[in-house]
Design a protein around this motif. Structure first.
Motif, PDB file in Angstrom:
ATOM      1  N   LEU A   1       0.530  16.038 -38.469  1.00  0.00           N
ATOM      2  CA  LEU A   1       1.424  16.503 -37.401  1.00  0.00           C
ATOM      3  C   LEU A   1       1.319  15.646 -36.139  1.00  0.00           C
ATOM      4  CD1 LEU A   1       1.008  20.391 -37.675  1.00  0.00           C
ATOM      5  CD2 LEU A   1       2.710  18.928 -38.767  1.00  0.00           C
ATOM      6  N   THR A   2       0.194  14.934 -35.991  1.00  0.00           N
ATOM      7  CA  THR A   2      -0.010  14.113 -34.795  1.00  0.00           C
ATOM      8  C   THR A   2       0.523  12.689 -34.966  1.00  0.00           C
ATOM      9  OG1 THR A   2      -2.035  15.424 -34.470  1.00  0.00           O
ATOM     10  CG2 THR A   2      -1.733  13.573 -33.007  1.00  0.00           C
ATOM     11  N   CYS A   3       0.991  12.335 -36.141  1.00  0.00           N
ATOM     12  CA  CYS A   3       1.509  10.986 -36.371  1.00  0.00           C
ATOM     13  C   CYS A   3       2.605  10.652 -35.366  1.00  0.00           C
ATOM     14  CB  CYS A   3       2.075  10.873 -37.782  1.00  0.00           C
ATOM     15  SG  CYS A   3       0.830  10.881 -39.092  1.00  0.00           S
ATOM     16  N   GLY A   4       2.479   9.498 -34.721  1.00  0.00           N
ATOM     17  CA  GLY A   4       3.467   9.071 -33.741  1.00  0.00           C
ATOM     18  C   GLY A   4       3.093   9.377 -32.311  1.00  0.00           C
ATOM     19  N   ALA A   5       2.073  10.225 -32.103  1.00  0.00           N
ATOM     20  CA  ALA A   5       1.629  10.560 -30.753  1.00  0.00           C
ATOM     21  C   ALA A   5       0.906   9.372 -30.129  1.00  0.00           C
ATOM     22  CB  ALA A   5       0.708  11.775 -30.783  1.00  0.00           C
ATOM     23  N   CYS A   6       0.908   9.312 -28.805  1.00  0.00           N
ATOM     24  CA  CYS A   6       0.259   8.212 -28.088  1.00  0.00           C
ATOM     25  C   CYS A   6      -0.953   8.721 -27.311  1.00  0.00           C
ATOM     26  CB  CYS A   6       1.250   7.543 -27.134  1.00  0.00           C
ATOM     27  SG  CYS A   6       2.596   6.679 -27.986  1.00  0.00           S
ATOM     28  N   PHE A   7      -1.986   7.891 -27.279  1.00  0.00           N
ATOM     29  CA  PHE A   7      -3.233   8.238 -26.613  1.00  0.00           C
ATOM     30  C   PHE A   7      -3.654   7.103 -25.683  1.00  0.00           C
ATOM     31  CE2 PHE A   7      -3.206  10.620 -30.543  1.00  0.00           C
ATOM     32  CZ  PHE A   7      -3.723  11.865 -30.203  1.00  0.00           C
ATOM     33  N   GLU A   8      -4.167   7.486 -24.540  1.00  0.00           N
ATOM     34  CA  GLU A   8      -4.815   6.527 -23.651  1.00  0.00           C
ATOM     35  C   GLU A   8      -6.318   6.678 -23.839  1.00  0.00           C
ATOM     36  OE1 GLU A   8      -4.915   5.114 -18.958  1.00  0.00           O
ATOM     37  OE2 GLU A   8      -3.959   7.022 -19.507  1.00  0.00           O
ATOM     38  N   ILE A   9      -7.000   5.562 -24.067  1.00  0.00           N
ATOM     39  CA  ILE A   9      -8.425   5.586 -24.421  1.00  0.00           C
ATOM     40  C   ILE A   9      -9.177   4.589 -23.546  1.00  0.00           C
ATOM     41  CG2 ILE A   9     -10.098   5.198 -26.284  1.00  0.00           C
ATOM     42  CD1 ILE A   9      -7.813   5.813 -28.261  1.00  0.00           C
ATOM     43  N   LYS A  10     -10.354   4.995 -23.083  1.00  0.00           N
ATOM     44  CA  LYS A  10     -11.197   4.073 -22.321  1.00  0.00           C
ATOM     45  C   LYS A  10     -12.649   4.232 -22.751  1.00  0.00           C
ATOM     46  CE  LYS A  10     -11.441   7.261 -18.343  1.00  0.00           C
ATOM     47  NZ  LYS A  10     -11.151   7.399 -16.884  1.00  0.00           N
TER      48      LYS A  10
ATOM     49  N   GLY B   1       8.705   9.472 -25.883  1.00  0.00           N
ATOM     50  CA  GLY B   1       8.350  10.792 -25.368  1.00  0.00           C
ATOM     51  C   GLY B   1       7.039  11.286 -25.945  1.00  0.00           C
ATOM     52  N   ALA B   2       7.028  12.508 -26.440  1.00  0.00           N
ATOM     53  CA  ALA B   2       5.814  13.061 -27.055  1.00  0.00           C
ATOM     54  C   ALA B   2       5.387  12.258 -28.279  1.00  0.00           C
ATOM     55  CB  ALA B   2       6.040  14.520 -27.437  1.00  0.00           C
ATOM     56  N   GLY B   3       6.368  11.621 -28.959  1.00  0.00           N
ATOM     57  CA  GLY B   3       6.049  10.720 -30.061  1.00  0.00           C
ATOM     58  C   GLY B   3       5.979  11.367 -31.418  1.00  0.00           C
ATOM     59  N   ASN B   4       5.336  12.518 -31.515  1.00  0.00           N
ATOM     60  CA  ASN B   4       5.204  13.189 -32.812  1.00  0.00           C
ATOM     61  C   ASN B   4       6.299  14.240 -32.976  1.00  0.00           C
ATOM     62  OD1 ASN B   4       3.764  14.562 -30.727  1.00  0.00           O
ATOM     63  ND2 ASN B   4       2.670  15.784 -32.242  1.00  0.00           N
ATOM     64  N   ILE B   5       6.838  14.307 -34.169  1.00  0.00           N
ATOM     65  CA  ILE B   5       8.015  15.131 -34.460  1.00  0.00           C
ATOM     66  C   ILE B   5       7.590  16.453 -35.095  1.00  0.00           C
ATOM     67  CG2 ILE B   5      10.133  15.252 -35.840  1.00  0.00           C
ATOM     68  CD1 ILE B   5      10.195  12.171 -35.659  1.00  0.00           C
ATOM     69  N   LYS B   6       8.229  17.536 -34.649  1.00  0.00           N
ATOM     70  CA  LYS B   6       7.907  18.835 -35.256  1.00  0.00           C
ATOM     71  C   LYS B   6       9.064  19.413 -36.066  1.00  0.00           C
ATOM     72  CE  LYS B   6       9.049  22.209 -31.611  1.00  0.00           C
ATOM     73  NZ  LYS B   6       8.499  23.315 -30.787  1.00  0.00           N
ATOM     74  N   ASP B   7      10.283  18.860 -35.904  1.00  0.00           N
ATOM     75  CA  ASP B   7      11.405  19.422 -36.651  1.00  0.00           C
ATOM     76  C   ASP B   7      12.534  18.398 -36.766  1.00  0.00           C
ATOM     77  OD1 ASP B   7      12.644  21.997 -37.806  1.00  0.00           O
ATOM     78  OD2 ASP B   7      14.196  21.284 -36.448  1.00  0.00           O
ATOM     79  N   VAL B   8      13.160  18.365 -37.963  1.00  0.00           N
ATOM     80  CA  VAL B   8      14.314  17.498 -38.198  1.00  0.00           C
ATOM     81  C   VAL B   8      15.368  18.278 -38.983  1.00  0.00           C
ATOM     82  CG1 VAL B   8      15.182  15.335 -39.196  1.00  0.00           C
ATOM     83  CG2 VAL B   8      12.846  15.437 -38.281  1.00  0.00           C
ATOM     84  N   LYS B   9      16.598  18.186 -38.526  1.00  0.00           N
ATOM     85  CA  LYS B   9      17.734  18.732 -39.266  1.00  0.00           C
ATOM     86  C   LYS B   9      18.711  17.595 -39.542  1.00  0.00           C
ATOM     87  CE  LYS B   9      17.499  23.478 -37.441  1.00  0.00           C
ATOM     88  NZ  LYS B   9      16.249  23.299 -36.670  1.00  0.00           N
ATOM     89  N   ILE B  10      19.443  17.715 -40.650  1.00  0.00           N
ATOM     90  CA  ILE B  10      20.390  16.682 -41.056  1.00  0.00           C
ATOM     91  C   ILE B  10      21.732  17.333 -41.364  1.00  0.00           C
ATOM     92  CG2 ILE B  10      19.749  16.812 -43.510  1.00  0.00           C
ATOM     93  CD1 ILE B  10      20.069  13.753 -43.639  1.00  0.00           C
ATOM     94  N   LYS B  11      22.798  16.608 -41.096  1.00  0.00           N
ATOM     95  CA  LYS B  11      24.135  17.104 -41.418  1.00  0.00           C
ATOM     96  C   LYS B  11      24.964  15.967 -41.974  1.00  0.00           C
ATOM     97  CE  LYS B  11      27.070  18.176 -38.099  1.00  0.00           C
ATOM     98  NZ  LYS B  11      27.754  18.915 -36.999  1.00  0.00           N
ATOM     99  N   GLY B  12      25.545  16.193 -43.147  1.00  0.00           N
ATOM    100  CA  GLY B  12      26.461  15.224 -43.722  1.00  0.00           C
ATOM    101  C   GLY B  12      27.878  15.532 -43.275  1.00  0.00           C
ATOM    102  N   SER B  13      28.742  14.528 -43.364  1.00  0.00           N
ATOM    103  CA  SER B  13      30.123  14.732 -42.920  1.00  0.00           C
ATOM    104  C   SER B  13      30.852  15.762 -43.771  1.00  0.00           C
ATOM    105  CB  SER B  13      30.880  13.400 -42.952  1.00  0.00           C
ATOM    106  OG  SER B  13      30.736  12.757 -44.204  1.00  0.00           O
ATOM    107  N   SER B  14      30.297  16.101 -44.937  1.00  0.00           N
ATOM    108  CA  SER B  14      30.932  17.093 -45.809  1.00  0.00           C
ATOM    109  C   SER B  14      30.130  18.381 -45.937  1.00  0.00           C
ATOM    110  CB  SER B  14      31.164  16.498 -47.208  1.00  0.00           C
ATOM    111  OG  SER B  14      32.003  15.370 -47.152  1.00  0.00           O
ATOM    112  N   THR B  15      28.947  18.437 -45.333  1.00  0.00           N
ATOM    113  CA  THR B  15      28.115  19.645 -45.495  1.00  0.00           C
ATOM    114  C   THR B  15      28.589  20.787 -44.597  1.00  0.00           C
ATOM    115  OG1 THR B  15      26.519  18.953 -43.806  1.00  0.00           O
ATOM    116  CG2 THR B  15      26.092  18.247 -46.074  1.00  0.00           C
ATOM    117  N   GLY B  16      29.167  20.442 -43.453  1.00  0.00           N
ATOM    118  CA  GLY B  16      29.713  21.470 -42.563  1.00  0.00           C
ATOM    119  C   GLY B  16      28.708  22.118 -41.651  1.00  0.00           C
ATOM    120  N   SER B  17      27.436  22.101 -41.993  1.00  0.00           N
ATOM    121  CA  SER B  17      26.429  22.742 -41.154  1.00  0.00           C
ATOM    122  C   SER B  17      25.133  21.934 -41.207  1.00  0.00           C
ATOM    123  CB  SER B  17      26.166  24.186 -41.616  1.00  0.00           C
ATOM    124  OG  SER B  17      25.698  24.204 -42.952  1.00  0.00           O
ATOM    125  N   TRP B  18      24.257  22.253 -40.284  1.00  0.00           N
ATOM    126  CA  TRP B  18      22.969  21.560 -40.240  1.00  0.00           C
ATOM    127  C   TRP B  18      22.060  22.069 -41.358  1.00  0.00           C
ATOM    128  CZ3 TRP B  18      22.358  17.343 -37.444  1.00  0.00           C
ATOM    129  CH2 TRP B  18      23.191  17.133 -36.332  1.00  0.00           C
TER     130      TRP B  18
END
Length: 262
Positions: free
Chosen positions: A85-94, A189-206
């Motif tokens: 779930l943290t994939c894509g997040a950015c960290f500052e490290i010293k 931004g936050a970098g890590n994604i928690k949700d994705v929806k897809i819509k095709g031109s023929s599906t009519g809905s997400w």
């Protein structure tokens, strides 16, 4: 005439100030904190200075150079990886409190989480990636910005920061006619994604997508021959709609630019 010259001088100064402010904003984006608090952890490195061993990885990325991450990357221990779930997040490290190995005035590095540092339960002592330890396995170039490579392992302070990525979110379409897998990368931004929806031109809905692994999201809907739109939500709740970013004549393994970013 003097008034006209004065006007143009004022205009040029204004343009310069605006450009400087925009440039400074971009430079500071990576240092804007999601969480201002610093936390204790340790860091090691893997691979060599070329970064070849850091490619691919458990988050599902590919060639990190082509995808814009380069060598500014890290693998995370179980406690930080959070099952991908943290994939894509950015960290500052010293580097912190190790005068023998920390470079004086080294400052910090900002890295993106692209891989997993697996635990070794057969070796409970001395395995820094075992739970509940928080650990960063950095690319060698990032580690050597903080400390002498002979240190092997160093104590660090870290915090979550916003990611600044150039260009739009990228969508790579994979899978087959009966199953669509989408790799999302270059997410700001936050970098890590928690949700994705897809819509095709023929599906009519997400249609709700599910996480396959890391930054790869899937659906069983048949979408070949349709233009595709996406709604992408990052871990901080921000959502961007990418309308018709994939044309109807798309082919598997093609990459499409979302034009927008977080």
């Amino acid at each position: 005439m003097a008034t006209l010259k004065l006007f143009f001088s004022f205009l040029m100064v204004t343009v310069h100030l605006i450009s400087s402010m925009a440039a400074n904003r971009h430079m500071l984006m990576g240092n804007q904190m999601i969480d201002p608090n610093w936390y204790d952890a340790h860091a090691t490195f893997y691979g060599d200075m070329t970064g070849g061993d850091t490619m691919q990885g458990a988050c599902g990325y590919g060639d990190l150079f082509k995808q814009g991450y380069g060598l500014q990357t890290t693998a995370l221990s179980t406690a930080l990886f959070n099952n991908g779930l943290t994939c894509g997040a950015c960290f500052e490290i010293k580097c912190f409190n190790d005068p023998q190995w920390c470079y004086p005035k080294a400052g910090s590095v900002i890295v993106t989480a692209t891989n997993f540092c697996p635990p070794n339960y057969s070796k409970p002592e001395g395995n820094w990636c075992n739970p509940p330890l928080k650990h960063f396995d950095l690319s060698k170039p990032m580690f050597t910005k903080l400390a002498y490579y002979k240190a092997g392992i160093i104590p660090v302070k870290y915090r979550r920061v916003l990611c600044y990525k150039k260009g739009g979110v990228q969508f790579q379409i994979k899978g087959n006619p009966y199953w669509t897998l989408v790799l999302l990368y270059n997410v700001g931004g936050a970098g890590n994604i928690k949700d994705v929806k897809i819509k095709g031109s023929s599906t009519g809905s997400w249609l709700q997508m599910s996480r396959n692994w890391g930054v790869n999201w899937q659906t069983g809907a048949k979408l070949v021959g349709q233009s595709l739109s996406f709604q992408v939500t990052t871990s901080d709740g921000k959502m961007i709609e990418f309308d018709t970013v994939v044309p109807a004549n798309w082919q598997f393994n093609q990459v499409f630019d979302g034009k927008k970013n977080f």
